[in-house]
Write a protein that holds these residues in place. Structure first.
Motif, PDB file in Angstrom:
ATOM      1  N   PRO A  60      -1.003 -29.734 -10.071  1.00 24.06           N
ATOM      2  CA  PRO A  60      -0.483 -28.373 -10.777  1.00 24.06           C
ATOM      3  C   PRO A  60      -0.674 -27.279 -10.046  1.00 24.06           C
ATOM      4  CG  PRO A  60      -1.721 -30.008 -12.362  1.00 24.06           C
ATOM      5  CD  PRO A  60      -1.943 -30.528 -10.802  1.00 24.06           C
ATOM      6  N   GLY A  61      -1.938 -27.140  -9.100  1.00 21.66           N
ATOM      7  CA  GLY A  61      -2.020 -25.857  -8.362  1.00 21.66           C
ATOM      8  C   GLY A  61      -1.081 -25.466  -7.388  1.00 21.66           C
ATOM      9  N   GLU A  62      -0.777 -26.822  -6.636  1.00 23.40           N
ATOM     10  CA  GLU A  62       0.307 -26.727  -5.615  1.00 23.40           C
ATOM     11  C   GLU A  62       1.790 -26.391  -6.186  1.00 23.40           C
ATOM     12  OE1 GLU A  62      -1.419 -29.847  -2.392  1.00 23.40           O
ATOM     13  OE2 GLU A  62      -0.516 -30.767  -3.977  1.00 23.40           O
ATOM     14  N   LEU A  63       1.975 -27.025  -7.237  1.00 25.97           N
ATOM     15  CA  LEU A  63       3.468 -26.709  -7.788  1.00 25.97           C
ATOM     16  C   LEU A  63       3.386 -25.263  -8.456  1.00 25.97           C
ATOM     17  CD1 LEU A  63       3.854 -29.948  -9.938  1.00 25.97           C
ATOM     18  CD2 LEU A  63       5.182 -29.275  -7.891  1.00 25.97           C
ATOM     19  N   HIS A  64       2.350 -24.611  -8.866  1.00 25.99           N
ATOM     20  CA  HIS A  64       2.057 -23.405  -9.240  1.00 25.99           C
ATOM     21  C   HIS A  64       2.337 -22.435  -8.098  1.00 25.99           C
ATOM     22  CE1 HIS A  64       1.222 -19.806 -11.478  1.00 25.99           C
ATOM     23  NE2 HIS A  64       0.470 -19.415 -10.692  1.00 25.99           N
ATOM     24  N   LEU A  65       1.680 -22.784  -6.994  1.00 27.38           N
ATOM     25  CA  LEU A  65       1.805 -21.808  -5.802  1.00 27.38           C
ATOM     26  C   LEU A  65       3.300 -21.887  -5.213  1.00 27.38           C
ATOM     27  CD1 LEU A  65       0.518 -20.028  -3.360  1.00 27.38           C
ATOM     28  CD2 LEU A  65      -0.196 -22.411  -2.355  1.00 27.38           C
ATOM     29  N   LEU A  66       3.785 -23.066  -5.197  1.00 24.27           N
ATOM     30  CA  LEU A  66       5.387 -23.127  -4.771  1.00 24.27           C
ATOM     31  C   LEU A  66       6.197 -22.296  -5.749  1.00 24.27           C
ATOM     32  CD1 LEU A  66       7.431 -24.427  -2.755  1.00 24.27           C
ATOM     33  CD2 LEU A  66       7.637 -26.250  -4.129  1.00 24.27           C
TER      34      LEU A  66
ATOM     35  N   LEU B 152      11.357 -31.850  -5.499  1.00 24.34           N
ATOM     36  CA  LEU B 152      12.252 -32.492  -6.228  1.00 24.34           C
ATOM     37  C   LEU B 152      12.499 -33.776  -6.052  1.00 24.34           C
ATOM     38  CD1 LEU B 152      14.303 -29.277  -7.107  1.00 24.34           C
ATOM     39  CD2 LEU B 152      12.733 -30.420  -8.432  1.00 24.34           C
ATOM     40  N   GLU B 153      12.736 -34.093  -4.679  1.00 26.68           N
ATOM     41  CA  GLU B 153      12.985 -35.728  -4.427  1.00 26.68           C
ATOM     42  C   GLU B 153      11.966 -36.455  -4.236  1.00 26.68           C
ATOM     43  OE1 GLU B 153      14.476 -34.914  -0.236  1.00 26.68           O
ATOM     44  OE2 GLU B 153      16.222 -33.906  -1.013  1.00 26.68           O
ATOM     45  N   GLY B 154      10.569 -36.112  -4.519  1.00 25.22           N
ATOM     46  CA  GLY B 154       9.313 -36.893  -4.781  1.00 25.22           C
ATOM     47  C   GLY B 154       9.139 -37.256  -3.498  1.00 25.22           C
TER      48      GLY B 154
ATOM     49  N   LEU C 129      11.989 -17.406   5.808  1.00 25.80           N
ATOM     50  CA  LEU C 129      10.726 -17.822   4.738  1.00 25.80           C
ATOM     51  C   LEU C 129      11.488 -18.616   3.656  1.00 25.80           C
ATOM     52  CD1 LEU C 129       7.890 -15.155   5.233  1.00 25.80           C
ATOM     53  CD2 LEU C 129       7.876 -17.631   5.741  1.00 25.80           C
ATOM     54  N   ALA C 130      12.462 -17.688   3.033  1.00 26.60           N
ATOM     55  CA  ALA C 130      12.858 -18.316   2.038  1.00 26.60           C
ATOM     56  C   ALA C 130      13.452 -19.709   2.179  1.00 26.60           C
ATOM     57  CB  ALA C 130      14.214 -17.474   1.525  1.00 26.60           C
ATOM     58  N   ALA C 131      14.328 -19.696   3.255  1.00 26.63           N
ATOM     59  CA  ALA C 131      14.799 -21.088   3.586  1.00 26.63           C
ATOM     60  C   ALA C 131      13.522 -22.310   3.826  1.00 26.63           C
ATOM     61  CB  ALA C 131      15.541 -21.118   4.879  1.00 26.63           C
ATOM     62  N   GLU C 132      12.383 -21.895   4.260  1.00 32.86           N
ATOM     63  CA  GLU C 132      11.377 -23.032   4.383  1.00 32.86           C
ATOM     64  C   GLU C 132      10.936 -23.398   2.893  1.00 32.86           C
ATOM     65  OE1 GLU C 132       8.464 -21.256   6.819  1.00 32.86           O
ATOM     66  OE2 GLU C 132       9.659 -21.073   8.274  1.00 32.86           O
ATOM     67  N   ARG C 133      11.004 -22.246   1.800  1.00 30.05           N
ATOM     68  CA  ARG C 133      10.415 -22.607   0.675  1.00 30.05           C
ATOM     69  C   ARG C 133      11.535 -23.446  -0.075  1.00 30.05           C
ATOM     70  NH1 ARG C 133       6.607 -21.164   2.772  1.00 30.05           N
ATOM     71  NH2 ARG C 133       5.297 -19.509   2.595  1.00 30.05           N
ATOM     72  N   ILE C 134      12.816 -23.225   0.207  1.00 27.13           N
ATOM     73  CA  ILE C 134      13.934 -24.160  -0.535  1.00 27.13           C
ATOM     74  C   ILE C 134      13.549 -25.531  -0.064  1.00 27.13           C
ATOM     75  CG2 ILE C 134      16.159 -24.722  -0.446  1.00 27.13           C
ATOM     76  CD1 ILE C 134      16.441 -21.369  -0.474  1.00 27.13           C
ATOM     77  N   ALA C 135      13.477 -25.562   1.292  1.00 25.75           N
ATOM     78  CA  ALA C 135      13.273 -26.980   1.922  1.00 25.75           C
ATOM     79  C   ALA C 135      11.993 -27.904   1.345  1.00 25.75           C
ATOM     80  CB  ALA C 135      13.106 -26.948   3.550  1.00 25.75           C
ATOM     81  N   GLU C 136      11.049 -26.880   1.231  1.00 24.76           N
ATOM     82  CA  GLU C 136       9.702 -27.768   0.610  1.00 24.76           C
ATOM     83  C   GLU C 136       9.961 -27.885  -1.016  1.00 24.76           C
ATOM     84  OE1 GLU C 136       5.377 -28.774   0.422  1.00 24.76           O
ATOM     85  OE2 GLU C 136       6.966 -28.200   1.962  1.00 24.76           O
ATOM     86  N   ALA C 137      10.799 -27.056  -1.628  1.00 28.23           N
ATOM     87  CA  ALA C 137      10.993 -27.221  -2.882  1.00 28.23           C
ATOM     88  C   ALA C 137      11.950 -28.446  -3.374  1.00 28.23           C
ATOM     89  CB  ALA C 137      11.820 -26.013  -3.690  1.00 28.23           C
ATOM     90  N   ARG C 138      12.610 -28.721  -2.044  1.00 30.03           N
ATOM     91  CA  ARG C 138      13.794 -30.020  -2.198  1.00 30.03           C
ATOM     92  C   ARG C 138      12.803 -31.063  -2.232  1.00 30.03           C
ATOM     93  NH1 ARG C 138      18.490 -27.334   1.045  1.00 30.03           N
ATOM     94  NH2 ARG C 138      19.930 -26.988  -0.787  1.00 30.03           N
ATOM     95  N   ARG C 139      11.995 -31.212  -1.240  1.00 31.94           N
ATOM     96  CA  ARG C 139      10.725 -32.122  -1.149  1.00 31.94           C
ATOM     97  C   ARG C 139      10.198 -32.481  -2.167  1.00 31.94           C
ATOM     98  NH1 ARG C 139      10.432 -29.809   4.147  1.00 31.94           N
ATOM     99  NH2 ARG C 139       8.709 -28.464   3.608  1.00 31.94           N
TER     100      ARG C 139
END
Length: 108
Positions: free
Chosen positions: A77-83, A64-66, A52-62
């Motif tokens: 803002p809600g999606e960013l907060h949830l992430l 950050l890459e826009g 799950l941590a790896a999946e969250r990192i992949a999502e965060a990279r997406r």
């Protein structure tokens, strides 16, 4: 199982920190050679937590890459907060796994 100083040291035996807490929020430990049922269950839960941590990192990279902006949709803002909440939870779990495997420090 509750140790006196919170280090996981139960006399001559080393205790393994488990990936769950007691109902009171205290850390749980297991003694043994790592081949018992509780140790195997802990291994499975830790593997799932790391996945799950790896999946969250992949999502965060997406984020950050826009990539979503390129796809025509912006992050709310809600999606960013949830992430951010999910990344924090994943990091806490990863630190607990590291501690259970012998890394120094406390993850509280």
């Amino acid at each position: 199982m509750d140790d006196m100083d919170g280090t996981g040291d139960m006399g001559d035996s080393k205790a393994r920190l488990l990936p769950w807490s007691s109902p009171e929020g205290k850390p749980c430990f297991v003694l043994g050679d790592g081949s018992g049922y509780v140790s195997r269950l802990a291994d499975e839960i830790e593997a799932a937590q790391l996945g799950l941590a790896a999946e969250r990192i992949a999502e965060a990279r997406r984020v950050l890459e826009g990539r979503r902006v390129l796809e025509g949709r912006r992050w709310t803002p809600g999606e960013l907060h949830l992430l951010a909440v999910e990344l924090t939870e994943a990091l806490i779990e990863v630190l607990r796994v590291a501690e259970s495997r012998g890394a120094p420090g406390r993850c509280r």
